[in-house]
Write a protein that holds these residues in place. Structure first.
Motif, mmCIF file in Angstrom:
data_model
loop_
_atom_site.group_PDB
_atom_site.id
_atom_site.type_symbol
_atom_site.label_atom_id
_atom_site.label_comp_id
_atom_site.label_asym_id
_atom_site.label_seq_id
_atom_site.Cartn_x
_atom_site.Cartn_y
_atom_site.Cartn_z
ATOM 1 N N GLY A 97 0.834 -1.200 0.000
ATOM 2 C CA GLY A 97 0.000 0.000 0.000
ATOM 3 C C GLY A 97 0.866 1.246 0.000
ATOM 4 N N ILE A 98 0.543 2.209 -0.860
ATOM 5 C CA ILE A 98 1.270 3.480 -0.893
ATOM 6 C C ILE A 98 0.239 4.602 -0.896
ATOM 7 C CG2 ILE A 98 3.034 4.874 -2.046
ATOM 8 C CD1 ILE A 98 4.096 2.528 -3.424
ATOM 9 N N ALA A 99 0.430 5.587 -0.030
ATOM 10 C CA ALA A 99 -0.530 6.686 0.060
ATOM 11 C C ALA A 99 0.191 8.008 0.195
ATOM 12 C CB ALA A 99 -1.448 6.479 1.266
ATOM 13 N N LEU A 100 -0.468 9.066 -0.253
ATOM 14 C CA LEU A 100 0.105 10.398 -0.103
ATOM 15 C C LEU A 100 -0.894 11.252 0.654
ATOM 16 C CD1 LEU A 100 2.766 11.709 -1.228
ATOM 17 C CD2 LEU A 100 1.208 13.049 -2.641
ATOM 18 N N VAL A 101 -0.437 11.806 1.780
ATOM 19 C CA VAL A 101 -1.313 12.617 2.626
ATOM 20 C C VAL A 101 -0.632 13.946 2.884
ATOM 21 C CG1 VAL A 101 -2.289 12.809 4.962
ATOM 22 C CG2 VAL A 101 -2.489 10.655 3.709
ATOM 23 N N GLU A 102 -1.411 15.016 2.826
ATOM 24 C CA GLU A 102 -0.862 16.346 3.096
ATOM 25 C C GLU A 102 -1.463 16.861 4.399
ATOM 26 O OE1 GLU A 102 -0.695 19.048 -0.191
ATOM 27 O OE2 GLU A 102 0.982 19.913 0.932
ATOM 28 N N SER A 103 -0.590 17.354 5.285
ATOM 29 C CA SER A 103 -1.095 17.897 6.547
ATOM 30 C C SER A 103 -1.207 19.411 6.427
ATOM 31 C CB SER A 103 -0.169 17.519 7.698
ATOM 32 O OG SER A 103 1.101 18.092 7.510
ATOM 33 N N GLY A 104 -2.265 19.941 7.066
ATOM 34 C CA GLY A 104 -2.475 21.389 7.066
ATOM 35 C C GLY A 104 -2.333 21.914 8.477
ATOM 36 N N ARG A 105 -3.158 22.877 8.834
ATOM 37 C CA ARG A 105 -3.130 23.446 10.180
ATOM 38 C C ARG A 105 -3.631 22.447 11.196
ATOM 39 N NH1 ARG A 105 -4.881 29.687 10.619
ATOM 40 N NH2 ARG A 105 -3.305 30.519 9.195
ATOM 41 N N GLY A 106 -3.089 22.517 12.386
ATOM 42 C CA GLY A 106 -3.551 21.633 13.465
ATOM 43 C C GLY A 106 -3.489 20.188 13.037
ATOM 44 N N ARG A 107 -4.618 19.483 13.160
ATOM 45 C CA ARG A 107 -4.605 18.068 12.798
ATOM 46 C C ARG A 107 -5.272 17.806 11.453
ATOM 47 N NH1 ARG A 107 -3.440 14.496 17.101
ATOM 48 N NH2 ARG A 107 -5.003 12.948 16.625
ATOM 49 N N SER A 108 -5.472 18.848 10.645
ATOM 50 C CA SER A 108 -6.150 18.612 9.367
ATOM 51 C C SER A 108 -5.230 17.890 8.397
ATOM 52 C CB SER A 108 -6.633 19.934 8.761
ATOM 53 O OG SER A 108 -5.655 20.498 7.923
ATOM 54 N N VAL A 109 -5.757 16.854 7.768
ATOM 55 C CA VAL A 109 -5.003 16.049 6.810
ATOM 56 C C VAL A 109 -5.879 15.757 5.588
ATOM 57 C CG1 VAL A 109 -3.280 14.874 8.245
ATOM 58 C CG2 VAL A 109 -5.626 14.041 8.236
ATOM 59 N N THR A 110 -5.262 15.718 4.426
ATOM 60 C CA THR A 110 -5.988 15.468 3.187
ATOM 61 C C THR A 110 -5.304 14.346 2.413
ATOM 62 O OG1 THR A 110 -6.209 17.863 3.080
ATOM 63 C CG2 THR A 110 -6.974 16.625 1.163
ATOM 64 N N ALA A 111 -6.088 13.392 1.917
ATOM 65 C CA ALA A 111 -5.523 12.313 1.094
ATOM 66 C C ALA A 111 -5.375 12.826 -0.336
ATOM 67 C CB ALA A 111 -6.435 11.099 1.120
ATOM 68 N N LEU A 112 -4.176 12.712 -0.903
ATOM 69 C CA LEU A 112 -3.952 13.161 -2.274
ATOM 70 C C LEU A 112 -3.970 11.986 -3.248
ATOM 71 C CD1 LEU A 112 -1.120 15.798 -1.740
ATOM 72 C CD2 LEU A 112 -3.592 16.144 -1.775
ATOM 73 N N ASP A 113 -3.542 10.828 -2.781
ATOM 74 C CA ASP A 113 -3.487 9.666 -3.671
ATOM 75 C C ASP A 113 -3.291 8.406 -2.836
ATOM 76 O OD1 ASP A 113 -3.454 8.204 -5.988
ATOM 77 O OD2 ASP A 113 -1.710 9.195 -6.870
ATOM 78 N N VAL A 114 -3.735 7.306 -3.347
ATOM 79 C CA VAL A 114 -3.502 6.023 -2.675
ATOM 80 C C VAL A 114 -3.555 4.916 -3.730
ATOM 81 C CG1 VAL A 114 -5.934 5.658 -2.058
ATOM 82 C CG2 VAL A 114 -4.136 4.506 -0.747
ATOM 83 N N ASP A 115 -2.690 3.937 -3.580
ATOM 84 C CA ASP A 115 -2.649 2.838 -4.547
ATOM 85 C C ASP A 115 -2.077 1.598 -3.872
ATOM 86 O OD1 ASP A 115 -3.022 1.585 -6.952
ATOM 87 O OD2 ASP A 115 -1.257 2.437 -7.928
ATOM 88 N N VAL A 116 -2.312 0.459 -4.478
ATOM 89 C CA VAL A 116 -1.736 -0.783 -3.976
ATOM 90 C C VAL A 116 -0.935 -1.425 -5.109
ATOM 91 C CG1 VAL A 116 -2.204 -3.082 -3.036
ATOM 92 C CG2 VAL A 116 -3.574 -1.122 -2.296
ATOM 93 N N VAL A 117 0.361 -1.593 -4.874
ATOM 94 C CA VAL A 117 1.218 -2.250 -5.860
ATOM 95 C C VAL A 117 1.155 -3.745 -5.592
ATOM 96 C CG1 VAL A 117 3.576 -2.456 -6.759
ATOM 97 C CG2 VAL A 117 2.767 -0.252 -5.870
ATOM 98 N N ARG A 118 0.878 -4.522 -6.613
ATOM 99 C CA ARG A 118 0.775 -5.974 -6.453
ATOM 100 C C ARG A 118 1.839 -6.653 -7.313
ATOM 101 N NH1 ARG A 118 -4.885 -6.868 -4.876
ATOM 102 N NH2 ARG A 118 -5.814 -4.788 -4.867
ATOM 103 N N THR A 119 2.404 -7.730 -6.788
ATOM 104 C CA THR A 119 3.285 -8.548 -7.617
ATOM 105 C C THR A 119 2.902 -9.999 -7.403
ATOM 106 O OG1 THR A 119 5.085 -8.952 -6.031
ATOM 107 C CG2 THR A 119 5.200 -6.895 -7.270
ATOM 108 N N PRO A 120 2.866 -10.790 -8.489
ATOM 109 C CA PRO A 120 2.456 -12.201 -8.373
ATOM 110 C C PRO A 120 3.450 -13.006 -7.552
ATOM 111 C CG PRO A 120 3.143 -11.691 -10.629
ATOM 112 C CD PRO A 120 3.197 -10.414 -9.867
ATOM 113 N N SER A 121 2.925 -13.913 -6.724
ATOM 114 C CA SER A 121 3.787 -14.662 -5.801
ATOM 115 C C SER A 121 4.665 -15.673 -6.526
ATOM 116 C CB SER A 121 2.940 -15.348 -4.736
ATOM 117 O OG SER A 121 2.011 -16.212 -5.359
#
Lengths: 189, 189
Positions: free
Chosen positions: B14-38
């Motif tokens: 899992g890979i995610a990008l989150v931006e923090s603002g003032r105080g505890r405010s946070v915003t999700a900018l992107d999220v993805d799951v990289v998969r590779t076959p076993s």
């Protein structure tokens, strides 16, 4: 065949280069231990190990990289760093299309001493003897890296042949299953 | 602050990008799951994870990468692959001078739910609520990566301040020891 043997680790990472000749003859071409200080940031330590691995791969152009397989059960505190070091070395090899193979510690011990339960001193002694070295390789990580490379020189070709044979057997089994399925279809129609 | 959160793994990373603002405010900018076959070779799987991490780092240019710390005790069979995946991502960040920090699963859970022993469903629910998302992030690895990024947005600045304070305290202690040593030398002379 030229094999780069790796005893992975962050504090000490053994790297060795061994060339196999006819039968079981093997020659050590180089051996070194990459060290990174334990108070250094993890990303920095991994970069050092990766950079050294890249350098070895580019200079020596081995035919295969053999890495000792780490088990989570052993030395829990360092197992993660060891796995990460092995991971960046496998990455460096993959980026250069050099096949990466893993051998367990007992496979390595069994290959060089005849016993999967040999101790460090026995492994070092046998590595020194097999390679016809004047002095014992030091530290233990250097001897281990040489042992892994020797192990791969001897087991590698057999492993590849077995993988090849298994692939063929699977393909034959798949063809057989398909013929049966086709025959059933035919009898239904 | 822009944080890239990583729930490391080979099968699913899992890979995610989150931006923090003032105080505890946070915003999700992107999220993805990289998969590779076993059934893919380890070096190849690590290359895929590394390539994706490099891509994310280059596109999003985060201020920090936060990775969930793996423990050898949990799920022995996959722990090594997880550590290796985390290792190549830490390497990618290090190569770009992006600081890498680790948080334990219980630190992440405590940060987003208030309890270090929260279950997956609670973590997902709180992540959805904190980020004001319309739907729950799926699969669990995506929610975990977001949770790690949030955790770092909130804990990261404090961790840096504490590290800074500790460095200062150590420097002060070193100066103090030196003054005492000098005073002793003086009294002896």
């Amino acid at each position: 065949m030229r094999v780069m043997g790796v005893d992975p680790g962050l504090t000490r990472c053994g790297i060795a280069l061994v060339e196999s000749g006819r039968g079981r003859s093997v020659t050590a071409l180089d051996v070194d231990v990459v060290r990174t200080p334990s108070d250094m940031e993890l990303a920095e330590r991994l970069m050092r190990v990766y950079t050294q691995a890249c350098h070895w791969l580019d200079v020596h152009q081995p035919d295969a990289v053999a890495i000792e397989r780490v088990f989570a059960q052993n030395q829990v505190s360092t197992a993660m760093g060891t796995a990460q070091a092995g991971g960046v070395i496998a990455l460096a090899a993959g980026q250069r299309d050099v096949p990466v193979r893993f051998h367990t510690p007992s496979e390595v011990k069994a290959a060089v001493t005849g016993s999967g339960r040999a101790d460090k001193a026995q492994v070092t002694m046998m590595v020194t003897r097999i390679l016809g070295m004047q002095t014992k390789p030091k530290p233990a990580d250097a001897a281990d890296a040489l042992a892994i490379a020797i192990c791969h020189c001897w087991r590698g070709p057999m492993m590849e042949r077995m993988a090849e044979a298994q692939k063929k057997a699977e393909a034959a089994a798949a063809r057989h299953r398909q013929r049966i399925a086709e025959a059933r279809e035919g009898s239904r129609a």
